[in-house]
Design an enzyme around this catalytic site. Structure first.
Site, PDB file in Angstrom:
ATOM      1  N   HIS A 191      28.898  76.545  13.505  1.00  0.00           N
ATOM      2  CA  HIS A 191      29.562  77.798  13.859  1.00  0.00           C
ATOM      3  C   HIS A 191      30.400  78.216  12.660  1.00  0.00           C
ATOM      4  CE1 HIS A 191      31.306  80.883  16.469  1.00  0.00           C
ATOM      5  NE2 HIS A 191      32.354  80.725  15.679  1.00  0.00           N
ATOM      6  N   CYS A 192      30.218  79.458  12.217  1.00  0.00           N
ATOM      7  CA  CYS A 192      30.892  79.895  10.999  1.00  0.00           C
ATOM      8  C   CYS A 192      31.935  80.967  11.327  1.00  0.00           C
ATOM      9  CB  CYS A 192      29.844  80.442  10.033  1.00  0.00           C
ATOM     10  SG  CYS A 192      30.561  81.017   8.497  1.00  0.00           S
ATOM     11  N   PRO A 193      33.239  80.644  11.185  1.00  0.00           N
ATOM     12  CA  PRO A 193      34.277  81.641  11.476  1.00  0.00           C
ATOM     13  C   PRO A 193      34.195  82.839  10.520  1.00  0.00           C
ATOM     14  CG  PRO A 193      35.230  79.472  10.966  1.00  0.00           C
ATOM     15  CD  PRO A 193      33.767  79.382  10.700  1.00  0.00           C
ATOM     16  N   ASN A 242      31.844  84.868  12.240  1.00  0.00           N
ATOM     17  CA  ASN A 242      32.095  84.853  13.685  1.00  0.00           C
ATOM     18  C   ASN A 242      30.806  84.718  14.485  1.00  0.00           C
ATOM     19  OD1 ASN A 242      33.599  84.984  16.053  1.00  0.00           O
ATOM     20  ND2 ASN A 242      33.322  87.199  16.224  1.00  0.00           N
ATOM     21  N   ASN A 243      29.956  83.804  14.056  1.00  0.00           N
ATOM     22  CA  ASN A 243      28.697  83.581  14.763  1.00  0.00           C
ATOM     23  C   ASN A 243      28.213  82.183  14.412  1.00  0.00           C
ATOM     24  OD1 ASN A 243      26.366  83.942  16.227  1.00  0.00           O
ATOM     25  ND2 ASN A 243      25.609  85.673  15.026  1.00  0.00           N
TER      26      ASN A 243
END
Ligand SMILES: [Zn+2]
Ligand SMILES: [Zn+2]
Length: 396
Positions: A185-187, A190-191
């Site tokens: 999950h990549c902040p 945001n996905n």
């Protein structure tokens, strides 16, 4: 203090506080001033502030900041995406506004391609949804990868989504969905990054430093005529560094923060996406996702402790067919029935098990072989460096 000095001081201060907060807890630094500062900053200061807050506002500020922390770190939110876009747009806008008239058309032309690229790839990463696995209302789960019977076994259910998890998938607690070929999950976008949008993330990691290097080059072409370092001083001498510092200050005076400052910001931040890209190139070369690399690291530790055994799927299936009493173990290993055939270039007969006592499963001692190192185990998902890269580029 000049604006540049203030900026440098602020960057140094933030870097120092981040360093103290991150590394002050390390055992090696615990009894040093760094450790004391970390405890003062992260332990005593919040307690004092909470006490003051409870006296003044009845604890309302504490509650609000806890909610903010929960939102920022444990919930899906667009804060980092927005900050990133503001930073890129603000820097590029400021730079072009001041540098446009000073640059030739041929130097400006590449920006037509380079500038939109990070925006396009960010958009593609952020809006991608086809990597979320369908919920139980849909009868068929997409099955793109075979189970390797090491990291992924059939018949594993996600209790949140209530679905059977396909191989290489992972449930994301921030997206509240299971993700196909989940990487992480990549902040930043945001996905979750997984099947389909991982390639756009790599493109973002490549396009951003290219834009930054080119921006820094443009800044350099503007301020270069005003910079001259006296060549007679030896390279490793105080005089040489003083000359460099003077030249730097002259550059800032000539270019201002909008040209020299943005150029400096670009050249100093470009290594971060490049380092991330290098790490992901290594993962692609090794044939694993970030999620799988963490799982492999756990297996490696258990192998070093002598807790891991490998067996043959064919032999074990025969064994379980003859002795019906071991259904639980057969189910745990994912060997209690066929799981459908998936068109995959590699086949593996290997199955791995980790045991708590360092002994092979009871009654099957002859069928298991202890492995000590990761290299002794096959990675079914590794199609070779080039093959893995093609799969990623095709969004698979
Ligand atoms: Zn799930
Ligand atoms: Zn996610």
């Amino acid at each position: 203090m000049q604006p540049l000095h203030k900026l440098l001081f602020a960057i140094l201060a933030v870097s120092f506080v981040t360093f103290v907060a991150l590394f002050g807890r390390l055992p090696a630094l615990r009894k040093t001033p760094i450790g004391w500062l970390q405890r003062a900053l992260c332990l005593h200061a919040p307690i004092r502030l909470r006490r003051i807050d409870s006296k003044i506002t009845g604890g309302r500020v504490t509650l609000k900041s806890q909610r903010l922390g929960q939102y920022l770190f444990y919930e899906s939110n667009p804060v980092v995406v927005i900050l990133f876009l503001i930073l890129v747009t603000g820097s590029a806008g400021l730079f072009l506004w001041n540098a446009y008239a000073l640059l030739s058309t041929s130097l400006l032309l590449p920006l037509v391609l380079l500038l939109p690229a990070p925006y396009i790839f960010t958009y593609l990463c952020v809006t991608h949804t086809s990597h979320f696995l369908p919920l139980p209302a849909y009868p068929h789960q997409p099955e793109h990868y075979p189970y390797d019977h090491i990291l992924f076994r059939p018949n594993t259910t996600c209790r949140t989504c209530d679905i059977l998890k396909p191989a290489r998938s992972k449930h994301c607690s921030l997206c509240h969905r299971c993700v196909d070929k989940c990487d992480h999950h990549c902040p930043w976008v945001n996905n979750c990054l997984g099947r389909g949008n991982y390639r756009w993330f790599l493109a973002l990691l490549l396009s951003l430093p290219i834009l930054e290097f080119y921006g820094a080059y443009l800044a350099w072409t503007i301020i270069r005529p005003y910079i001259s370092v006296l060549p007679e001083n030896p390279f490793f001498s105080w005089a040489h560094f003083t000359d460099l510092g003077d030249a730097f200050v002259r550059a800032i005076n000539v270019g201002g923060l909008s040209i020299a400052g943005v150029g400096l910001l670009a050249i100093t931040t470009a290594p971060l996406p490049l380092a991330l890209l290098a790490y992901h190139c290594y993962l692609i070369w090794a044939g694993m996702t970030t999620n799988e690399s963490q799982k492999w690291a756990d297996w490696r530790d258990d192998m070093a402790d002598g807790l891991v055994f490998v067996g043959s799927k064919a032999v074990l299936r025969q064994h379980f067919a003859k002795r019906g009493g071991q259904r639980e173990l057969a189910q745990m290993l994912g060997l209690d029935g066929e799981t459908g055939s998936i068109d995959w270039p590699i086949e593996s007969d290997m199955v791995c098990v980790r045991t708590n006592d360092g002994q092979p499963p009871r009654g099957q001692e002859g069928m298991w072989r202890r492995v000590w190192r990761l290299e002794e185990v096959e990675n079914l998902y590794d199609l070779g460096g080039w093959g893995n890269l093609v799969e990623v580029m095709m969004g698979r």
